[in-house]
Design a protein around this motif. Structure first.
Motif, PDB file in Angstrom:
ATOM      1  N   LEU A 191       0.858  -1.181   0.000  1.00  0.00           N
ATOM      2  CA  LEU A 191       0.000   0.000   0.000  1.00  0.00           C
ATOM      3  C   LEU A 191       0.894   1.231   0.000  1.00  0.00           C
ATOM      4  O   LEU A 191       1.824   1.329   0.795  1.00  0.00           O
ATOM      5  CB  LEU A 191      -0.883   0.011   1.244  1.00  0.00           C
ATOM      6  N   LEU A 192       0.618   2.176  -0.887  1.00  0.00           N
ATOM      7  CA  LEU A 192       1.332   3.449  -0.896  1.00  0.00           C
ATOM      8  C   LEU A 192       0.587   4.470  -0.055  1.00  0.00           C
ATOM      9  O   LEU A 192      -0.627   4.648  -0.205  1.00  0.00           O
ATOM     10  CB  LEU A 192       1.465   3.979  -2.327  1.00  0.00           C
ATOM     11  N   ILE A 193       1.310   5.129   0.848  1.00  0.00           N
ATOM     12  CA  ILE A 193       0.772   6.284   1.574  1.00  0.00           C
ATOM     13  C   ILE A 193       1.622   7.487   1.170  1.00  0.00           C
ATOM     14  O   ILE A 193       2.824   7.514   1.435  1.00  0.00           O
ATOM     15  CB  ILE A 193       0.827   6.094   3.098  1.00  0.00           C
ATOM     16  N   MET A 236       0.462  12.448  11.126  1.00  0.00           N
ATOM     17  CA  MET A 236      -0.254  11.265  11.605  1.00  0.00           C
ATOM     18  C   MET A 236       0.456   9.990  11.172  1.00  0.00           C
ATOM     19  O   MET A 236       0.625   9.054  11.962  1.00  0.00           O
ATOM     20  CB  MET A 236      -1.700  11.277  11.098  1.00  0.00           C
ATOM     21  N   VAL A 237       0.870   9.949   9.905  1.00  0.00           N
ATOM     22  CA  VAL A 237       1.552   8.759   9.399  1.00  0.00           C
ATOM     23  C   VAL A 237       2.905   8.579  10.088  1.00  0.00           C
ATOM     24  O   VAL A 237       3.268   7.467  10.505  1.00  0.00           O
ATOM     25  CB  VAL A 237       1.719   8.848   7.863  1.00  0.00           C
ATOM     26  N   VAL A 276       4.644   1.521   1.513  1.00  0.00           N
ATOM     27  CA  VAL A 276       5.592   2.460   0.914  1.00  0.00           C
ATOM     28  C   VAL A 276       5.167   3.869   1.316  1.00  0.00           C
ATOM     29  O   VAL A 276       4.006   4.256   1.132  1.00  0.00           O
ATOM     30  CB  VAL A 276       5.623   2.331  -0.622  1.00  0.00           C
ATOM     31  N   LEU A 277       6.093   4.615   1.909  1.00  0.00           N
ATOM     32  CA  LEU A 277       5.837   5.988   2.321  1.00  0.00           C
ATOM     33  C   LEU A 277       6.494   6.942   1.342  1.00  0.00           C
ATOM     34  O   LEU A 277       7.671   6.775   1.003  1.00  0.00           O
ATOM     35  CB  LEU A 277       6.396   6.252   3.723  1.00  0.00           C
ATOM     36  N   ALA A 278       5.749   7.943   0.892  1.00  0.00           N
ATOM     37  CA  ALA A 278       6.298   8.961  -0.012  1.00  0.00           C
ATOM     38  C   ALA A 278       5.880  10.338   0.500  1.00  0.00           C
ATOM     39  O   ALA A 278       4.701  10.697   0.442  1.00  0.00           O
ATOM     40  CB  ALA A 278       5.806   8.747  -1.438  1.00  0.00           C
ATOM     41  N   PHE A 279       6.850  11.079   1.028  1.00  0.00           N
ATOM     42  CA  PHE A 279       6.639  12.458   1.465  1.00  0.00           C
ATOM     43  C   PHE A 279       7.233  13.331   0.360  1.00  0.00           C
ATOM     44  O   PHE A 279       8.451  13.464   0.247  1.00  0.00           O
ATOM     45  CB  PHE A 279       7.327  12.711   2.801  1.00  0.00           C
ATOM     46  N   SER A 324      -4.122   9.051   0.482  1.00  0.00           N
ATOM     47  CA  SER A 324      -3.468  10.338   0.698  1.00  0.00           C
ATOM     48  C   SER A 324      -4.490  11.338   1.228  1.00  0.00           C
ATOM     49  O   SER A 324      -5.382  10.973   1.994  1.00  0.00           O
ATOM     50  CB  SER A 324      -2.810  10.827  -0.593  1.00  0.00           C
ATOM     51  N   GLU A 325      -4.425  12.573   0.754  1.00  0.00           N
ATOM     52  CA  GLU A 325      -5.130  13.685   1.388  1.00  0.00           C
ATOM     53  C   GLU A 325      -6.585  13.847   0.952  1.00  0.00           C
ATOM     54  O   GLU A 325      -7.042  13.265  -0.020  1.00  0.00           O
ATOM     55  CB  GLU A 325      -4.385  14.993   1.088  1.00  0.00           C
ATOM     56  N   VAL A 326      -7.248  14.694   1.693  1.00  0.00           N
ATOM     57  CA  VAL A 326      -8.592  15.228   1.439  1.00  0.00           C
ATOM     58  C   VAL A 326      -9.639  14.122   1.324  1.00  0.00           C
ATOM     59  O   VAL A 326     -10.338  14.006   0.325  1.00  0.00           O
ATOM     60  CB  VAL A 326      -8.632  16.151   0.201  1.00  0.00           C
TER      61      VAL A 326
END
Length: 428
Positions: free
Chosen positions: A70-72, A114-115, A134-137, A168-170
């Motif tokens: 899962l991508l965040i 939060m993540v 997988v984390l992508a900032f 992701s957002e919103v």
């Protein structure tokens, strides 16, 4: 320190790193994220699209390697803020009245915090998610992601190639319909973008003389036609599903085509959702001339066009009809619309996580009028959802704070979001 205890401090720290796009590149924030991950033993890498335009990528190993990751993803940049318009320092990260205040508090450093709080807590306690995460900032979302998500997808697709879904957002935020009913809007779609440059040309001349072919006049007439055009209502599958859900919750027969029946029920969210039943085209910039008594040979304007899934060509055809004979257009920025269905194991897990923390939660899909980095990551075949869960006060005008003044997020809402994300990532 638990994730709920730490999330506020992390958000405060991140807000205090000014990442206003384009004047303050994201490198300091990307390094801060990498350091926070490194503190708990999570390896990461920083990738720059250009000097200072940096993203931080990490991968957390799950307990079942056979499952797709899962991508965040979350963006580190924010839009600028004029301190004179705010009641607090927009980059002070102030905590008062139960809120964290500052630019990025809801767009979208809250989700980043939060993540981070959750994965740091899990790393300290040895908890593992069922699947890899997988984390992508990322950088540059506020300018369309060309030096952020787009760059990563184009140049480093291997980092995300095996991800099948993304959040992701919103999305996942509460909208109070009444004292008993709260829907949680999960983003399953978003409009596409065409930023147009209009140009009118004519023969220059002296401002004191009669001039029948004035570039400014031609442009102004075209801009007026576009700006006042009444776009027809087009109901997408996502909006239809939202209205159906509202009908069931309120036990009313609501017609998706009759927006004046159901939009007012959504409070402050109606401002954004009202733009998701039609294409839109808003004039935003004008440039012409260099002296008061000189009629210029050219005049230019920028139009921010947003189209519904499947509606781009219809929008552009209408714009061409409205331009008139002497005005030309070119597309400066273009990006796709995104839409997926509100079903599947991940949607079930999101719904269950929300209901576990708020028994009155009613998760429903919605179409977002703006754009996110889902446009980029969806091109790799992922189903993308907006799920940044927040329980909000019923009287908080949440939508007005996106790119607005006095942006803030409730501390209790952040803690709620951490709990929901933890339930989701343990089960999905």
């Amino acid at each position: 320190m638990s994730a709920q205890d730490e999330v506020t401090d992390l958000l405060v720290e991140l807000i205090r790193i000014n990442t206003s796009n384009p004047t303050h590149p994201e490198r300091p924030a990307a390094e801060w994220v990498a350091a926070k991950l490194d503190e708990v033993g999570i390896d990461s890498q920083i990738i720059e699209a250009s000097k200072g335009r940096a993203s931080t990528i990490a991968r957390i190993e799950g307990s079942d390697p056979s499952r797709a990751p899962l991508l965040i993803h979350g963006h580190l940049d924010v839009v600028p803020a004029d301190a004179s318009e705010w009641t607090v320092d927009p980059f002070g990260g102030e905590v008062k009245d139960g809120f964290v205040w500052g630019r990025g508090a809801i767009d979208m450093k809250d989700m980043d915090a939060m993540v981070l709080a959750l994965v740091r807590d899990w790393a300290r306690t040895g908890e593992k998610p069922p699947r890899d995460i997988v984390l992508a900032f990322v950088s540059d979302e506020e300018a369309g992601g060309r030096q952020g998500a787009h760059y990563l997808v184009d140049h480093h697709p291997d980092l995300f190639a095996d991800c099948t879904e993304a959040i992701s957002e919103v999305g996942g935020y509460s909208i109070s319909l009444n004292e008993q009913a709260r829907i949680y809007a999960v983003q399953t779609a978003e409009k596409g973008i065409d930023w147009l440059r209009l140009k009118a040309k004519s023969v220059p001349g002296h401002g004191s003389m009669v001039h029948d072919s004035n570039a400014v006049t031609r442009l102004a007439e075209a801009v007026s036609r576009i700006g006042t055009h009444e776009w027809p209502i087009v109901i997408t599958d996502t909006v239809r599903a939202l209205v159906k859900g509202l009908s069931e919750v309120l036990q009313r027969d609501l017609d998706p085509e009759k927006a004046d029946e159901w939009l007012p029920l959504l409070g402050g969210a109606a401002r954004m959702l009202g733009a998701t039943i039609r294409n839109t085209a808003n004039p935003t910039m004008l440039q012409a001339g260099y002296k008061a008594n000189v009629i210029p040979s050219t005049a230019e304007a920028t139009i921010d066009c947003r189209f519904l899934p499947g509606e781009e060509q219809a929008l552009l055809d209408t714009i061409d009809e409205l331009l008139g004979e002497h005005v030309e257009r070119e597309i400066e920025v273009s990006d796709i619309a995104v839409e997926t269905s509100f079903d599947g194991a991940l949607v079930d897990a999101m719904s269950a996580a929300l209901k576990a923390e708020d028994p009155g939660a009613i998760p429903l899909p919605y179409l977002m009028s703006g754009g996110t980095d889902a446009k980029s990551f969806s091109t790799l075949g992922m189903r993308c959802f907006g799920f940044s869960p927040l329980l909000l006060p019923s009287d908080l005008d949440f939508m007005s704070m996106f790119h607005g003044i006095d942006e803030r997020v409730p501390v209790e809402g952040l803690q709620f979001g951490v709990r929901v994300l933890e339930r989701l990532l343990r089960s999905c």
